[in-house]
Design an enzyme around this catalytic site. Structure first.
Site, PDB file in Angstrom:
ATOM      1  N   SER A   1       3.688 -31.040  -5.962  1.00  0.00           N
ATOM      2  CA  SER A   1       4.921 -30.999  -5.418  1.00  0.00           C
ATOM      3  C   SER A   1       5.917 -31.930  -6.095  1.00  0.00           C
ATOM      4  O   SER A   1       5.111 -32.839  -6.567  1.00  0.00           O
ATOM      5  CB  SER A   1       4.962 -31.205  -3.918  1.00  0.00           C
ATOM      6  OG  SER A   1       4.474 -32.641  -3.652  1.00  0.00           O
TER       7      SER A   1
ATOM      8  N   CYS B   1       3.811 -38.986   4.452  1.00  0.00           N
ATOM      9  CA  CYS B   1       4.405 -38.036   3.931  1.00  0.00           C
ATOM     10  C   CYS B   1       4.698 -37.075   5.391  1.00  0.00           C
ATOM     11  O   CYS B   1       5.198 -36.050   5.500  1.00  0.00           O
ATOM     12  CB  CYS B   1       3.814 -37.122   3.165  1.00  0.00           C
ATOM     13  SG  CYS B   1       2.998 -37.986   1.642  1.00  0.00           S
TER      14      CYS B   1
ATOM     15  N   LYS C   1       6.004 -27.402  -2.366  1.00  0.00           N
ATOM     16  CA  LYS C   1       5.706 -27.384  -3.911  1.00  0.00           C
ATOM     17  C   LYS C   1       6.926 -26.677  -4.389  1.00  0.00           C
ATOM     18  O   LYS C   1       7.405 -27.142  -5.656  1.00  0.00           O
ATOM     19  CB  LYS C   1       4.601 -26.054  -3.895  1.00  0.00           C
ATOM     20  CG  LYS C   1       4.240 -25.543  -5.013  1.00  0.00           C
ATOM     21  CD  LYS C   1       3.653 -26.692  -6.000  1.00  0.00           C
ATOM     22  CE  LYS C   1       3.423 -26.417  -7.522  1.00  0.00           C
ATOM     23  NZ  LYS C   1       4.947 -26.552  -8.054  1.00  0.00           N
TER      24      LYS C   1
ATOM     25  N   ILE D   1       9.312 -34.750  -7.148  1.00  0.00           N
ATOM     26  CA  ILE D   1       9.766 -35.950  -6.571  1.00  0.00           C
ATOM     27  C   ILE D   1      11.261 -35.294  -6.043  1.00  0.00           C
ATOM     28  O   ILE D   1      11.902 -34.720  -6.835  1.00  0.00           O
ATOM     29  CB  ILE D   1       9.905 -37.168  -7.520  1.00  0.00           C
ATOM     30  CG1 ILE D   1       8.450 -37.805  -7.716  1.00  0.00           C
ATOM     31  CG2 ILE D   1      10.877 -38.078  -7.080  1.00  0.00           C
ATOM     32  CD1 ILE D   1       8.495 -38.707  -8.940  1.00  0.00           C
TER      33      ILE D   1
ATOM     34  N   HIS E   1       9.769 -32.100  -1.978  1.00  0.00           N
ATOM     35  CA  HIS E   1       9.036 -32.933  -0.810  1.00  0.00           C
ATOM     36  C   HIS E   1       9.782 -34.447  -0.860  1.00  0.00           C
ATOM     37  O   HIS E   1       8.989 -35.439  -1.307  1.00  0.00           O
ATOM     38  CB  HIS E   1       7.520 -33.162  -1.143  1.00  0.00           C
ATOM     39  CG  HIS E   1       6.477 -33.841  -0.342  1.00  0.00           C
ATOM     40  ND1 HIS E   1       6.932 -33.882   0.873  1.00  0.00           N
ATOM     41  CD2 HIS E   1       5.475 -34.544  -0.548  1.00  0.00           C
ATOM     42  CE1 HIS E   1       5.910 -34.735   1.345  1.00  0.00           C
ATOM     43  NE2 HIS E   1       5.115 -34.952   0.660  1.00  0.00           N
TER      44      HIS E   1
END
Ligand SMILES: [Zn+2]
Lengths: 182, 390
Positions: B208, B83, B333, B210, B337
């Site tokens: 968060s 990430c 959030k 998809i 993300h």
């Protein structure tokens, strides 16, 4: 009786069967695997080349660990040169660069550090009920991550946990988990 | 090492984007960044693409995106730091310019997570720890890894599920003011508290989403930057560190050691007193993949003492006007993300914050001229702290 591996495949196939049937119908009717996304109206091409993955992982150098499991024992390694202890067991010691390790059985009781309940499960675990995963501190000094067979509402940090090595109910292959110590 | 400036930034609309392919999605951010810098694709000497993939169809996204965006034959590579892939793209591009290898380099991130069904994405991210010892037998999920931290943190310090939800409420509020955000609707504390568990004690609204999205930033040497723009934003320092892949190899689950180390390294290079970083900073974007992650970030970055991060949330000290405003973009959030794009989007957002050109209601007052990005890969497997300055 089908095995867990077959059962999982059947479960996943069942979940996907309707989609594949729709894809076949679409191709038959329009000549193309293309449809309009119902949410946004965007045109989507559905991949006709499915990719299924199943890896083959070498456990050759931790054969002793595998042998231990088959006898319902859990092993860790200790570096014979510098004394470093490893769980998960490793055949090489990066601390002193030795590969001369001794295999020892993990003690059977530890203390729970933290835990969670997996409510939304990955596809390959979707056939299970919600399961508890915990991290347990062992007297040897390392921690072990595994399922905890307990009502999560009864768990507390520091709770004594008993290590179990055996056939996992339902899946029937040998692995390890914790349950509250009596 | 040469000084390195950000001279152009772009971010796509984040969200569910079946309307575009992966390279088309990348182009949205690339074009915006090129326009911002008043450059053409051919001016970009090299490019670095943050992308994790697996869930999307292209195994070689850097070459596909490079071709579509006219960046070929400039040298391009894809980098992966889970990430934090976006931050690693920025860092690699930074090194190319700082070392003198190139004068103009683009860092971008792009991710199309919705090319696969949600259960497949859950499966992929769950495997992103130490596969054999965490997933194969125990089926951990990404929320599960952070939930292990949430349980430990809440038990040790007495933080509640409501404290965690304060983060979600704040980030949804700011997301509602960001037209690029995936979610543009404020939420209430009650809605968050009532949402279903995904990995107890974390709920859907602690998580968060998809996301499909892209972001791009153009970095230039000092000499070139001064020709291109009157408002260069400088990359003052980047700190990076890694944590163990297997969470069981860690001693502590109330913070992320890698993030603490990355912050220390960045603060040292930037000349920031690690005991009082908020005195130097106007605004921060931190990695709130889950609400607990933002609370741990407050502590790992030194915005709050250990065990007191949740109090910043409870006292609403990270809104504009508080101790330090955090995630005015909406954060992971609410902004969304798209894993490989997130770190680049943070740098784009902070550049626009420092230039004072973001939307009304979510512009931080810029007085000190410094901003911080905190981008974590996996569950503290990678950490990058980037300091920007005017
Ligand atoms: Zn050794």
């Amino acid at each position: 009786m089908s095995t867990i591996i077959q059962k999982l495949r059947e479960y996943l196939d069942k979940a996907e069967a309707e989609q594949i049937r729709q894809l076949d119908q679409l191709v038959a009717a329009t000549g193309l695997p293309v449809y309009k996304d119902p949410k946004t109206g965007a045109l989507l091409w559905v991949d006709v080349r499915e990719l299924r993955l199943r890896f083959q992982l070498s456990v050759n150098r931790i054969a002793k660990f595998v042998e231990g499991l088959s006898q319902e024992r859990l092993y860790y390694t200790v570096c014979k040169r510098c004394g470093a202890k490893y769980f998960p067991p490793q055949a090489d010691c990066p601390r002193c660069k030795s590969s001369d390790v001794e295999w020892r059985e993990v003690s059977r009781e530890g203390e729970l550090i933290t835990w969670t309940v997996i409510n939304v499960k990955p596809a390959s675990f979707a056939h299970n009920k919600d399961y508890v995963v915990g991290i347990v501190k062992m007297p040897e000094g390392f921690n072990i991550t595994a399922w905890v067979d307990a009502d999560p509402a009864t768990l507390r940090p520091g709770a004594k946990m008993r290590l179990v090595v055996g056939r996992r109910p339902g899946e029937n292959y040998i692995t390890y988990w914790f349950r509250p110590a009596p | 090492m040469r000084r390195v400036a950000i001279v152009g930034v772009g971010v796509s609309k984040f969200g569910y984007r079946p309307d575009v392919s992966l390279p088309e999605l990348a182009w949205e951010a690339v074009k915006e960044a090129l326009d911002d810098a008043r450059l053409d694709s051919k001016d970009i000497e090299a490019y670095v693409v943050g992308n994790v993939g697996g869930w999307s169809s292209e195994p070689l996204p850097a070459v596909v995106v490079g071709e579509y965006c006219g960046l070929t034959p400039g040298s391009g590579i894809r980098v992966e730091a889970a990430c934090a892939s976006g931050s690693s793209a920025v860092r690699t591009a930074y090194h190319m310019v700082a070392s003198g290898e190139a004068d103009v380099v683009m860092a971008m991130g792009v991710e199309k997570m919705n090319e696969s069904p949600t259960p497949t994405v859950v499966e992929f991210i769950g495997r992103a720890g130490n596969y054999f010892w965490e997933f194969e037998n125990f089926g951990l999920t990404f929320p599960g890894y952070y939930a292990l931290h949430a349980t430990a943190y809440m038990n040790k310090y007495g933080a509640t599920e409501a404290d965690l939800c304060e983060i979600a409420v704040k980030n949804h509020y700011y997301g509602s003011l960001n037209p690029k955000a995936q979610f543009q609707k404020p939420i209430t504390l009650e809605e968050c508290l009532k949402s279903r568990y995904v990995a107890w004690p974390l709920k859907l609204y602690d998580s968060s989403p998809i996301t499909d999205g892209s972001a791009a930033v153009i970095l230039a040497s000092e000499e070139v930057a001064k020709k291109i723009t009157d408002t260069p934003v400088w990359i003052k320092a980047i700190g990076a560190a890694n944590g163990t892949s297997n969470l069981s190899k860690r001693d502590d689950f109330t913070g992320l050691e890698a993030a603490r180390l990355a912050a220390q390294r960045a603060y040292k290079r930037a000349g920031i007193d690690p005991n009082e970083p908020v005195k130097y900073l106007d605004v921060a974007e931190v990695h709130d993949c889950f609400t607990i992650a933002e609370i741990m970030a407050y502590e790992d970055l030194g915005f709050a003492k250990r065990g007191e991060g949740y109090k910043l949330a409870r006292e609403k000290q990270t809104y504009i006007g508080g101790v330090i405003p955090v995630n005015l973009s909406g954060g992971l959030k609410a902004k969304g993300h798209p894993i490989g794009a997130t770190g680049v989007a943070m740098i784009a957002e902070l550049t626009r914050q420092l230039r004072q050109e973001v939307e009304r209601g979510r512009q931080a007052p810029i007085k000190k001229g410094m901003a911080l990005a905190h981008n974590v890969g996996g569950t503290g497997h990678y950490a990058f702290v980037t300091i920007l300055s005017l």
